[in-house]
Design a protein around this motif. Structure first.
Motif, short mmCIF file in Angstrom:
data_model
loop_
_atom_site.label_atom_id
_atom_site.label_comp_id
_atom_site.label_asym_id
_atom_site.label_seq_id
_atom_site.Cartn_x
_atom_site.Cartn_y
_atom_site.Cartn_z
N GLU A 165 0.83 -1.20 0.00
CA GLU A 165 0.00 0.00 0.00
C GLU A 165 0.86 1.25 0.00
N GLN A 166 1.97 1.21 0.73
CA GLN A 166 2.88 2.35 0.78
C GLN A 166 3.51 2.59 -0.59
N ASP A 167 3.92 1.52 -1.25
CA ASP A 167 4.52 1.66 -2.58
C ASP A 167 3.51 2.23 -3.58
N ALA A 168 2.25 1.80 -3.48
CA ALA A 168 1.22 2.31 -4.37
C ALA A 168 0.97 3.80 -4.11
N LEU A 169 1.02 4.19 -2.84
CA LEU A 169 0.83 5.59 -2.50
C LEU A 169 2.00 6.43 -2.99
N TYR A 170 3.20 5.87 -2.89
CA TYR A 170 4.40 6.57 -3.35
C TYR A 170 4.35 6.79 -4.86
N ALA A 171 3.76 5.85 -5.57
CA ALA A 171 3.69 5.94 -7.03
C ALA A 171 2.73 7.04 -7.49
N GLN A 172 1.80 7.41 -6.61
CA GLN A 172 0.84 8.46 -6.96
C GLN A 172 1.56 9.78 -7.21
N GLY A 173 1.33 10.37 -8.36
CA GLY A 173 1.98 11.62 -8.71
C GLY A 173 3.34 11.43 -9.34
N ARG A 174 3.76 10.16 -9.41
CA ARG A 174 5.05 9.86 -10.04
C ARG A 174 4.82 8.98 -11.27
N THR A 175 4.48 7.73 -11.02
CA THR A 175 4.20 6.83 -12.16
C THR A 175 2.71 6.59 -12.33
N LYS A 176 1.91 7.12 -11.40
CA LYS A 176 0.46 6.98 -11.47
C LYS A 176 -0.18 8.36 -11.35
N PRO A 177 -1.41 8.51 -11.83
CA PRO A 177 -2.10 9.81 -11.76
C PRO A 177 -2.30 10.27 -10.32
N GLY A 178 -2.45 11.58 -10.16
CA GLY A 178 -2.71 12.15 -8.85
C GLY A 178 -1.58 13.03 -8.36
N ALA A 179 -1.83 13.65 -7.21
CA ALA A 179 -0.82 14.51 -6.61
C ALA A 179 0.09 13.71 -5.69
#
Length: 230
Positions: free
Chosen positions: A51-65
Motif C-alpha cells: 500500500e505504501q509503494d502504491a501511495l508513493y507511485a501516486q503523482g510519479r508513475t500513477k495519476p494524482g498529486a
C-alpha cells in the motif's frame, strides 16, 4: 450531533493492527477532542508495504498529486506506529482537512487543538517536520529509526511503559484538575469531593460525622443508615 461511541466506531477499523500503545493514544485523542466539541476521524493507520509503494507511485508513475515521500518500509505507518486524521464534519459522513476551521467557535483552529492534544499524548506531529510536512500525520517512534524497524527491532519494554505513563498522566491530570471540589461543613473543610455533571460526590461518613451523626452499614440489605444525635 454524533455520540462519542458513534465517532469512535467510525475510526475503529483503521485502528486495527496498530501497536497497542499507538491504538490507546489514538483512542484517547478521539475522546479528548470530542470533549472539546471536535470530532475527528482516523483516516489511516497500519499501511502495508504494498500500500505504501502504491501511495508513493501516486503523482510519479500513477495519476494524482504526490502525497508522500516514503517508499514501502520507509514510513512509520508500515510498522503500526502512525495514524493520519481529518476533522469529522457535523453531518457525520464528510471530513475536512481545513486547518483554519473553527467548528467549536472558540477562536482557535480545531486542527491546532487536535495537534496540541496529540502532542500531550506523546505523538510526534508531521507538521513540525522541516522538509516534507505531513499535517494530518501523528507517529510514535519509541526512539527507533526506520532502519532499525526494517531490521526487525521492536519498541523496548521501557519505551512502551513510558509511553503508557504519558497517556495515563493526561487522564490523571484531567481528573485532578476538573472534578475535585472542596467540601466544607460550617466553614471547615472536611473532604475533597468529586464533581461530575453538576453533582458533588463525597463519602457519606465524612459528612455525617462532621454534622455530629453516626453512620451504620447493613451489608445484608446494602443500606447506609445515618443516625442524628440531635
Amino acid at each position: 450531533m454524533l455520540t462519542l461511541t458513534q465517532v469512535k466506531n467510525k475510526s475503529a477499523q483503521r485502528l486495527t493492527g496498530l501497536h497497542p500503545v499507538v491504538r490507546s493514544a489514538a483512542t484517547a485523542l478521539i475522546e479528548r477532542c470530542y470533549k472539546l466539541n471536535i470530532s475527528i476521524l482516523i483516516t489511516q493507520g497500519l499501511r502495508t508495504i504494498a500500500e505504501q509503494d502504491a501511495l508513493y507511485a501516486q503523482g510519479r508513475t500513477k495519476p494524482g498529486a504526490i502525497v508522500t515521500n516514503a517508499r514501502g518500509g520507509y514510513s512509520y505507518h508500515n510498522f503500526g506506529l502512525a495514524v493520519d486524521f481529518a476533522l469529522l464534519l457535523p453531518n457525520g459522513s464528510s471530513v475536512s482537512w481545513d486547518m483554519c476551521r473553527d467548528g467549536n467557535n472558540n477562536q482557535i483552529a480545531d486542527w491546532q487543538e487536535v495537534v496540541k492534544e496529540a502532542k500531550g499524548l506523546g505523538f510526534e506531529w508531521g507538521g513540525d517536520w522541516t522538509s516534507f510536512k505531513d499535517y494530518p500525520h501523528f507517529q510514535m517512534a519509541f526512539g527507533l529509526t526506520l532502519t532499525q524497524l526494517r531490521a526487525g527491532t521492536k519498541p523496548s519494554t521501557s519505551a512502551v511503559e513510558s509511553a503508557y505513563k504519558v497517556i495515563n498522566r493526561k487522564e490523571e491530570e484531567e481528573l485532578k484538575s476538573d472534578v475535585i471540589a472542596v467540601v466544607k461543613v460550617n466553614g471547615v473543610k472536611v473532604a475533597d469531593g468529586v464533581l461530575e455533571k453538576g453533582i458533588t460526590y463525597v463519602p457519606v461518613r465524612v459528612i455525617a460525622e462532621a454534622l455530629g451523626a453516626q453512620v451504620g452499614y447493613d451489608s445484608a440489605t446494602r443500606t447506609v443508615e445515618i443516625i442524628s444525635s440531635h
